[in-house]
Design an enzyme around this catalytic site. Structure first.
Site, mmCIF file in Angstrom:
data_model
loop_
_atom_site.group_PDB
_atom_site.id
_atom_site.type_symbol
_atom_site.label_atom_id
_atom_site.label_comp_id
_atom_site.label_asym_id
_atom_site.label_seq_id
_atom_site.Cartn_x
_atom_site.Cartn_y
_atom_site.Cartn_z
ATOM 1 N N THR A 7 0.764 -1.194 0.000
ATOM 2 C CA THR A 7 0.000 0.000 0.000
ATOM 3 C C THR A 7 0.807 1.261 0.000
ATOM 4 O O THR A 7 2.020 1.220 0.088
ATOM 5 C CB THR A 7 -0.976 0.037 1.156
ATOM 6 O OG1 THR A 7 -2.017 0.847 0.796
ATOM 7 C CG2 THR A 7 -0.368 0.512 2.403
ATOM 8 N N GLY A 53 -2.301 4.172 10.206
ATOM 9 C CA GLY A 53 -2.289 3.614 8.863
ATOM 10 C C GLY A 53 -1.137 2.644 8.753
ATOM 11 O O GLY A 53 -0.107 2.818 9.411
ATOM 12 N N SER A 132 4.619 1.025 -0.760
ATOM 13 C CA SER A 132 5.092 0.854 -2.135
ATOM 14 C C SER A 132 5.208 2.167 -2.883
ATOM 15 O O SER A 132 6.176 2.402 -3.595
ATOM 16 C CB SER A 132 4.150 -0.076 -2.895
ATOM 17 O OG SER A 132 4.059 -1.320 -2.247
#
Length: 179
Positions: A7, A53, A132
């Protein structure tokens, strides 16, 4: 072994009343298959006072988020103490040591990155990105934060949108949480 790429997360803090964290929704299996487009990788925890997150292996990240929330409870909501405690446990616990994820956590006072190597990093700027497409989102957030008056949520959304136009592991199904 098939590897899941999961992500891009971006967080921005423009003051105690303007904090946002967002992530894209893509989970990629291997190098060429998208498994999911709408994964939720950001959430509010600790009664809505903390944003988190994660980037990395999804099941590992869920486990870490649960452990982090327990640490927040133990430390009365003190973000830094909870982050350091989680990082120490993550590094020293045999079962946790193999978890593959990074976390960004934020509250009205702090913005931190927590890693499995025992690091708790407070970024030099009031924004950070991981995953990523993290480098792309970070570059975009840097330009937007330093050269516009955009609110934190708008910087996060636009930085992630820009990253999604460059990184094959990042899509434009963006979820943002704010304080």
């Amino acid at each position: 072994m098939v590897q899941f790429h999961a992500t891009t997360i971006c967080a921005v803090r423009r003051g105690p009343d303007d904090v946002a964290i967002g992530g894209d929704g893509q989970v990629t299996m291997g190098e060429n298959a998208i498994m999911k487009n709408t994964a939720k990788k950001v959430k509010r925890i600790y009664g809505g006072k903390v944003l988190t997150g994660f980037a990395g292996t999804v099941s590992d990240a869920f486990s870490l988020t649960e452990k982090f929330e327990k640490k927040l409870e133990e430390h009365g909501g003190n973000l830094k103490r909870a982050a350091v405690d989680l990082a120490q446990m993550w590094r020293s616990d045999r079962g946790m040591r193999n978890l593959e994820a990074l976390m960004i956590v934020a509250d009205s006072e702090d913005l931190l990155v927590i890693s499995g190597t025992g690091e708790v990093i407070s970024p030099d700027q009031s924004f950070v990105a991981i995953g990523s497409g993290g480098n792309y989102a970070y570059a975009a957030a840097n330009a937007l934060y330093n050269h516009t008056d955009m609110k934190a949520e708008d910087v996060v959304r636009e930085a992630l949108r820009i990253a999604s136009s460059i990184c094959v592991y990042t899509n434009d199904q963006i979820t943002v949480e704010t304080l």
